[in-house]
Design a protein around this motif. Sequence first.
Motif, PDB file in Angstrom:
ATOM      1  N   ALA A  86       0.834  -1.204   0.000  1.00  0.00           N
ATOM      2  CA  ALA A  86       0.000   0.000   0.000  1.00  0.00           C
ATOM      3  C   ALA A  86       0.866   1.250   0.000  1.00  0.00           C
ATOM      4  O   ALA A  86       0.610   2.201  -0.742  1.00  0.00           O
ATOM      5  CB  ALA A  86      -0.930  -0.003   1.205  1.00  0.00           C
ATOM      6  N   GLY A  87       1.922   1.269   0.798  1.00  0.00           N
ATOM      7  CA  GLY A  87       2.817   2.425   0.859  1.00  0.00           C
ATOM      8  C   GLY A  87       3.521   2.684  -0.457  1.00  0.00           C
ATOM      9  O   GLY A  87       3.808   3.831  -0.811  1.00  0.00           O
ATOM     10  N   GLY A  91       2.122   8.257  -4.984  1.00  0.00           N
ATOM     11  CA  GLY A  91       2.774   8.877  -6.135  1.00  0.00           C
ATOM     12  C   GLY A  91       2.523   8.139  -7.441  1.00  0.00           C
ATOM     13  O   GLY A  91       2.900   8.615  -8.503  1.00  0.00           O
ATOM     14  N   GLN A  92       1.868   6.994  -7.384  1.00  0.00           N
ATOM     15  CA  GLN A  92       1.589   6.203  -8.581  1.00  0.00           C
ATOM     16  C   GLN A  92       0.235   6.596  -9.182  1.00  0.00           C
ATOM     17  O   GLN A  92      -0.683   6.986  -8.470  1.00  0.00           O
ATOM     18  CB  GLN A  92       1.546   4.712  -8.237  1.00  0.00           C
ATOM     19  N   THR A  93       0.137   6.472 -10.498  1.00  0.00           N
ATOM     20  CA  THR A  93      -1.144   6.658 -11.169  1.00  0.00           C
ATOM     21  C   THR A  93      -1.885   5.332 -11.118  1.00  0.00           C
ATOM     22  O   THR A  93      -1.324   4.300 -11.467  1.00  0.00           O
ATOM     23  CB  THR A  93      -0.935   7.077 -12.638  1.00  0.00           C
ATOM     24  N   VAL A  94      -3.122   5.376 -10.654  1.00  0.00           N
ATOM     25  CA  VAL A  94      -3.917   4.152 -10.535  1.00  0.00           C
ATOM     26  C   VAL A  94      -5.252   4.322 -11.243  1.00  0.00           C
ATOM     27  O   VAL A  94      -5.737   5.434 -11.434  1.00  0.00           O
ATOM     28  CB  VAL A  94      -4.179   3.775  -9.056  1.00  0.00           C
ATOM     29  N   THR A  95      -5.812   3.193 -11.622  1.00  0.00           N
ATOM     30  CA  THR A  95      -7.164   3.161 -12.160  1.00  0.00           C
ATOM     31  C   THR A  95      -7.990   2.331 -11.190  1.00  0.00           C
ATOM     32  O   THR A  95      -7.539   1.284 -10.738  1.00  0.00           O
ATOM     33  CB  THR A  95      -7.185   2.513 -13.560  1.00  0.00           C
ATOM     34  N   TYR A  96      -9.170   2.832 -10.845  1.00  0.00           N
ATOM     35  CA  TYR A  96     -10.034   2.127  -9.914  1.00  0.00           C
ATOM     36  C   TYR A  96     -11.475   2.177 -10.389  1.00  0.00           C
ATOM     37  O   TYR A  96     -11.822   2.987 -11.244  1.00  0.00           O
ATOM     38  CB  TYR A  96      -9.913   2.693  -8.496  1.00  0.00           C
ATOM     39  N   VAL A 107      -3.892  10.042  -9.306  1.00  0.00           N
ATOM     40  CA  VAL A 107      -2.623   9.808  -8.617  1.00  0.00           C
ATOM     41  C   VAL A 107      -2.897   9.606  -7.126  1.00  0.00           C
ATOM     42  O   VAL A 107      -3.650  10.367  -6.520  1.00  0.00           O
ATOM     43  CB  VAL A 107      -1.656  10.994  -8.830  1.00  0.00           C
ATOM     44  N   VAL A 108      -2.269   8.588  -6.547  1.00  0.00           N
ATOM     45  CA  VAL A 108      -2.420   8.304  -5.121  1.00  0.00           C
ATOM     46  C   VAL A 108      -1.608   9.325  -4.338  1.00  0.00           C
ATOM     47  O   VAL A 108      -0.394   9.429  -4.512  1.00  0.00           O
ATOM     48  CB  VAL A 108      -1.953   6.869  -4.779  1.00  0.00           C
ATOM     49  N   SER A 109      -2.281  10.106  -3.484  1.00  0.00           N
ATOM     50  CA  SER A 109      -1.580  11.110  -2.686  1.00  0.00           C
ATOM     51  C   SER A 109      -1.227  10.590  -1.301  1.00  0.00           C
ATOM     52  O   SER A 109      -0.254  11.041  -0.697  1.00  0.00           O
ATOM     53  CB  SER A 109      -2.425  12.383  -2.576  1.00  0.00           C
ATOM     54  N   SER A 110      -2.015   9.642  -0.791  1.00  0.00           N
ATOM     55  CA  SER A 110      -1.716   9.047   0.512  1.00  0.00           C
ATOM     56  C   SER A 110      -2.429   7.706   0.634  1.00  0.00           C
ATOM     57  O   SER A 110      -3.319   7.396  -0.150  1.00  0.00           O
ATOM     58  CB  SER A 110      -2.161   9.974   1.652  1.00  0.00           C
ATOM     59  N   VAL A 111      -1.995   6.937   1.631  1.00  0.00           N
ATOM     60  CA  VAL A 111      -2.599   5.634   1.893  1.00  0.00           C
ATOM     61  C   VAL A 111      -2.803   5.492   3.388  1.00  0.00           C
ATOM     62  O   VAL A 111      -1.898   5.786   4.167  1.00  0.00           O
ATOM     63  CB  VAL A 111      -1.701   4.484   1.382  1.00  0.00           C
ATOM     64  N   ALA A 118     -10.448  -3.431   9.171  1.00  0.00           N
ATOM     65  CA  ALA A 118     -10.725  -2.417   8.156  1.00  0.00           C
ATOM     66  C   ALA A 118      -9.714  -2.531   7.018  1.00  0.00           C
ATOM     67  O   ALA A 118      -8.537  -2.791   7.246  1.00  0.00           O
ATOM     68  CB  ALA A 118     -10.650  -1.027   8.774  1.00  0.00           C
ATOM     69  N   ASP A 119     -10.204  -2.342   5.791  1.00  0.00           N
ATOM     70  CA  ASP A 119      -9.344  -2.406   4.612  1.00  0.00           C
ATOM     71  C   ASP A 119      -8.472  -1.160   4.514  1.00  0.00           C
ATOM     72  O   ASP A 119      -8.839  -0.089   5.007  1.00  0.00           O
ATOM     73  CB  ASP A 119     -10.191  -2.493   3.345  1.00  0.00           C
ATOM     74  N   ALA A 120      -7.336  -1.302   3.839  1.00  0.00           N
ATOM     75  CA  ALA A 120      -6.491  -0.152   3.544  1.00  0.00           C
ATOM     76  C   ALA A 120      -7.219   0.718   2.520  1.00  0.00           C
ATOM     77  O   ALA A 120      -7.979   0.223   1.685  1.00  0.00           O
ATOM     78  CB  ALA A 120      -5.146  -0.614   3.003  1.00  0.00           C
ATOM     79  N   VAL A 121      -6.983   2.024   2.602  1.00  0.00           N
ATOM     80  CA  VAL A 121      -7.664   2.972   1.723  1.00  0.00           C
ATOM     81  C   VAL A 121      -6.635   3.919   1.133  1.00  0.00           C
ATOM     82  O   VAL A 121      -5.810   4.492   1.848  1.00  0.00           O
ATOM     83  CB  VAL A 121      -8.733   3.781   2.503  1.00  0.00           C
ATOM     84  N   ALA A 122      -6.680   4.099  -0.198  1.00  0.00           N
ATOM     85  CA  ALA A 122      -5.810   5.054  -0.891  1.00  0.00           C
ATOM     86  C   ALA A 122      -6.607   6.321  -1.161  1.00  0.00           C
ATOM     87  O   ALA A 122      -7.803   6.265  -1.452  1.00  0.00           O
ATOM     88  CB  ALA A 122      -5.311   4.458  -2.197  1.00  0.00           C
ATOM     89  N   THR A 123      -5.939   7.478  -1.070  1.00  0.00           N
ATOM     90  CA  THR A 123      -6.578   8.739  -1.422  1.00  0.00           C
ATOM     91  C   THR A 123      -6.143   9.087  -2.833  1.00  0.00           C
ATOM     92  O   THR A 123      -4.957   9.293  -3.097  1.00  0.00           O
ATOM     93  CB  THR A 123      -6.184   9.855  -0.441  1.00  0.00           C
ATOM     94  N   VAL A 124      -7.103   9.096  -3.762  1.00  0.00           N
ATOM     95  CA  VAL A 124      -6.836   9.356  -5.175  1.00  0.00           C
ATOM     96  C   VAL A 124      -7.636  10.583  -5.574  1.00  0.00           C
ATOM     97  O   VAL A 124      -8.870  10.538  -5.616  1.00  0.00           O
ATOM     98  CB  VAL A 124      -7.227   8.152  -6.059  1.00  0.00           C
ATOM     99  N   GLY A 125      -6.949  11.690  -5.833  1.00  0.00           N
ATOM    100  CA  GLY A 125      -7.642  12.924  -6.211  1.00  0.00           C
ATOM    101  C   GLY A 125      -8.630  13.381  -5.158  1.00  0.00           C
ATOM    102  O   GLY A 125      -9.702  13.866  -5.484  1.00  0.00           O
ATOM    103  N   GLY A 126      -8.305  13.194  -3.888  1.00  0.00           N
ATOM    104  CA  GLY A 126      -9.169  13.611  -2.799  1.00  0.00           C
ATOM    105  C   GLY A 126     -10.285  12.626  -2.470  1.00  0.00           C
ATOM    106  O   GLY A 126     -11.085  12.875  -1.578  1.00  0.00           O
TER     107      GLY A 126
END
Length: 140
Positions: A86-87, A91-96, A107-111, A118-126
């Motif tokens: 997850a870490g 900074g990577q571009t992702v498609t979800y 782009v993932v700004s934080s995880v 609870a599942d891990a959550v990525a912040t993509v474009g807010g």
Amino acid sequence: MPDAVSGTVPAGATYTAKASVDRSDQMGKDTFLKLLVAQMKYQDPSNPADTNQLMAQTATFSQVEKLEQLAKQNASMLALQRSSSAGAMVGQTVTYTDESGASTTGVVSSVRLGTDKADAVATVGGVAVPLGRITDVGKR
């Protein structure tokens, strides 16, 4: 879970791994130990239990304990691996797949790392995106 034929994840699907499975139809180590003690307590003194059988039961009990320890260690290693993965997405571009089922890229700004509940959550474009919804990861 990816479809075996196309390799795609169904829209809106989220999956959570569980470290242990509780089944009412299986004995735990406590039940095994209680049965062993009861067997020794109520055995016929004139016809004691076979020592080979007793040693085999004790060995089985030891194996159950070791397997339980191994399962806990594997669960810890899996959690560590997920956190590391997850870490690495920051900074990577992702498609979800979003809530409506459409593919979205950002782009993932934080995880936020997950826990066993609870599942891990990525912040993509807010937007908070569960990692199970991410279908593609690429470089920025």
